[in-house]
Motif scaffolding. Structure first.
Motif, PDB file in Angstrom:
ATOM      1  N   HIS A 135      -7.519  -3.667   2.317  1.00 60.50           N
ATOM      2  CA  HIS A 135      -8.097  -2.822   3.354  1.00 60.50           C
ATOM      3  C   HIS A 135      -7.585  -1.390   3.229  1.00 60.50           C
ATOM      4  O   HIS A 135      -8.345  -0.432   3.445  1.00 60.50           O
ATOM      5  CB  HIS A 135      -7.771  -3.387   4.739  1.00 60.50           C
ATOM      6  N   GLU A 136      -6.311  -1.214   2.874  1.00 55.88           N
ATOM      7  CA  GLU A 136      -5.781   0.125   2.657  1.00 55.88           C
ATOM      8  C   GLU A 136      -6.500   0.812   1.504  1.00 55.88           C
ATOM      9  O   GLU A 136      -6.832   2.002   1.581  1.00 55.88           O
ATOM     10  CB  GLU A 136      -4.278   0.059   2.397  1.00 55.88           C
ATOM     11  N   ARG A 137      -6.754   0.062   0.438  1.00 50.55           N
ATOM     12  CA  ARG A 137      -7.485   0.623  -0.710  1.00 50.55           C
ATOM     13  C   ARG A 137      -8.869   1.106  -0.285  1.00 50.55           C
ATOM     14  O   ARG A 137      -9.301   2.212  -0.658  1.00 50.55           O
ATOM     15  CB  ARG A 137      -7.613  -0.445  -1.802  1.00 50.55           C
ATOM     16  N   LEU A 138      -9.564   0.306   0.491  1.00 49.95           N
ATOM     17  CA  LEU A 138     -10.912   0.667   0.927  1.00 49.95           C
ATOM     18  C   LEU A 138     -10.889   1.875   1.855  1.00 49.95           C
ATOM     19  O   LEU A 138     -11.808   2.709   1.836  1.00 49.95           O
ATOM     20  CB  LEU A 138     -11.576  -0.530   1.608  1.00 49.95           C
TER      21      LEU A 138
ATOM     22  N   VAL B 206      -4.032  -4.558  -6.486  1.00 52.97           N
ATOM     23  CA  VAL B 206      -4.139  -5.385  -5.289  1.00 52.97           C
ATOM     24  C   VAL B 206      -3.869  -6.849  -5.613  1.00 52.97           C
ATOM     25  O   VAL B 206      -3.196  -7.562  -4.868  1.00 52.97           O
ATOM     26  CB  VAL B 206      -5.534  -5.228  -4.650  1.00 52.97           C
ATOM     27  N   LEU B 207      -4.356  -7.290  -6.754  1.00 51.13           N
ATOM     28  CA  LEU B 207      -4.273  -8.698  -7.136  1.00 51.13           C
ATOM     29  C   LEU B 207      -2.876  -9.122  -7.563  1.00 51.13           C
ATOM     30  O   LEU B 207      -2.454 -10.249  -7.322  1.00 51.13           O
ATOM     31  CB  LEU B 207      -5.266  -8.953  -8.275  1.00 51.13           C
TER      32      LEU B 207
ATOM     33  N   ALA C 130       1.208  -0.975   1.114  1.00 51.47           N
ATOM     34  CA  ALA C 130       1.492  -0.472  -0.238  1.00 51.47           C
ATOM     35  C   ALA C 130       2.890   0.116  -0.305  1.00 51.47           C
ATOM     36  O   ALA C 130       3.634  -0.122  -1.267  1.00 51.47           O
ATOM     37  CB  ALA C 130       0.456   0.567  -0.646  1.00 51.47           C
ATOM     38  N   ASP C 131       3.279   0.880   0.712  1.00 56.07           N
ATOM     39  CA  ASP C 131       4.611   1.481   0.736  1.00 56.07           C
ATOM     40  C   ASP C 131       5.695   0.404   0.746  1.00 56.07           C
ATOM     41  O   ASP C 131       6.708   0.513   0.042  1.00 56.07           O
ATOM     42  CB  ASP C 131       4.770   2.377   1.970  1.00 56.07           C
TER      43      ASP C 131
ATOM     44  N   LEU D 228       0.400   0.982  -7.970  1.00 56.89           N
ATOM     45  CA  LEU D 228       0.670   1.337  -6.580  1.00 56.89           C
ATOM     46  C   LEU D 228       1.157   2.776  -6.426  1.00 56.89           C
ATOM     47  O   LEU D 228       0.839   3.442  -5.439  1.00 56.89           O
ATOM     48  CB  LEU D 228       1.704   0.383  -5.970  1.00 56.89           C
ATOM     49  N   LEU D 229       1.957   3.267  -7.382  1.00 62.96           N
ATOM     50  CA  LEU D 229       2.450   4.637  -7.270  1.00 62.96           C
ATOM     51  C   LEU D 229       1.310   5.652  -7.244  1.00 62.96           C
ATOM     52  O   LEU D 229       1.219   6.471  -6.305  1.00 62.96           O
ATOM     53  CB  LEU D 229       3.451   4.949  -8.382  1.00 62.96           C
TER      54      LEU D 229
END
Length: 362
Positions: free
Chosen positions: A235-238, A195-196, A320-321, A303-304
């Motif tokens: 937010h997607e990660r969470l 993310v960072l 992410a995509d 990310l993959l």
């Protein structure tokens, strides 16, 4: 404890310094003899920074993996995440016992899954693998025989695959900042680097190529636009974590625990100010080219696998995509080839429930 530290970069050198200081019997391995030559000439690893200063002197320094790991109780892998599969196969071939612990510092996203699967493809039963969500240090090798450690993580997430609580206890004895979580999906999704690093790496491509990275990545490049993309990705990660049953802190809260965001930051929704104000990362330069690990590691092995986990969880991750597709185009690389795919992690075709069962098995 007898520990084999595997990896000739800054993380491995810092681990040798810390573990030697703590009184452990340390052996040190790197693949490249040229990397080890300055340490052999000095008779150890010089270090400075938050761990103090001095020379750590391992019992063994060698590129002979079998000699380094012989009789060790723990193999500590401090290599870049794209080396995990090859390291697993090398350890299997070197005869690493299937009942002895491997610690990935860091494992990042999918590290334990990929390591265990690669070990098994070498025809051996996988050992218990503890993975840390991120490296326990902010460190750079500014000299061939010396590591400068500007930060030491206050807390990183730790989980075990194919083991039990005793293996987590061993890992926390080595690294007291390791905080156990229930399974490797939780530690996978606490990987702050995916993310960072990825938004700034993609959105800063022109600046990286024009200046060869002559700007600070966490201050100069932490603009409002980059921070907004980062927050959306977070937010997607969470959301993916929640689909697997995990409620995790946001990026800024996690970085406060690690120590790369200052402890007195109150507004954890202000990504730009919090990250740019972190002392440990303040002077770190941007990538000097598109060959840097922020491009080579954090997409194909960050990310993959995150996107693979999101697909299994049934959660859409459009930011992410988009970042992934843009990075492939800009860098000119197919991250899927040689990357941390579902196949590489041994989870292809699994349902969400089946994956949860796999990582929960004790």
């Amino acid at each position: 404890m007898k520990v084999a530290v595997l990896g000739g970069g800054a993380g491995g050198a810092a681990a040798v310094a810390e573990l030697t200081q703590a009184g452990h019997a340390v052996s040190y391995w790197a693949r490249s003899e040229s990397t080890l030559a300055p340490f052999l000439e000095l008779g150890g690893i010089a270090y400075n920074g938050v761990l103090g200063s001095g020379v750590a002197r391992p019992q063994t320094i060698s590129s002979d993996l079998g000699a380094v790991v012989k009789d060790c109780e723990v193999a500590l892998v401090t290599l870049p995440t794209f080396s995990h599969a090859s390291m697993a196969k090398a350890l299997a071939e070197a005869g690493w016992p299937s009942d002895r612990l491997v610690v990935l510092n860091p494992g990042h996203t999918g590290g334990a899954l990929e390591f265990a699967h690669a070990f098994e493809t070498a025809g051996r039963t996988a050992p218990p693998v503890v993975e840390f969500s991120t490296l326990t240090y902010v460190a750079r090798k500014l000299k061939p025989d010396e590591v400068t450690v500007t930060g030491r993580a206050g807390q990183v997430r730790a989980a075990v695959l194919g083991g039990d609580d005793s293996h987590l206890t061993t890992a926390t004895l080595l690294f007291p900042g390791a905080s156990p979580v229930s399974d490797v999906l939780a530690s996978d999704l606490c990987n702050v680097n995916m993310v960072l690093h990825t938004p700034g790496a993609v959105l800063g491509v022109a600046w990286v190529e024009a200046t060869a990275g002559d700007f600070t990545f966490y201050v100069d490049a932490m603009t409002d636009g980059v921070a907004r993309v980062m927050e959306r990705l977070d937010h997607e990660r969470l959301n993916v974590a929640a689909a697997f049953g995990h409620k995790l802190p946001n990026l800024i809260e996690e970085m406060k625990l690690i120590g790369t965001v200052e402890a007195d930051v109150a507004d954890t929704s202000d990504y730009r100010s919090a990250i740019a104000g972190g002392v440990a990362n303040a002077k770190i330069k941007a990538p000097d080219s598109l060959q840097h690990r922020y491009y080579r590691e954090d997409f194909g092995h960050g990310l993959l696998p995150f996107r693979e986990l999101a697909q299994i969880a049934g959660v859409a991750v459009p930011v992410a995509d988009a970042l992934y597709a843009l990075a492939e185009a800009a860098v000119g690389i197919d991250y899927h080839t040689g990357g941390r795919t579902a196949d590489a992690m041994g989870i292809a075709g699994l349902s969400k429930d089946a994956l949860i069962r796999k990582v929960s098995a004790r």
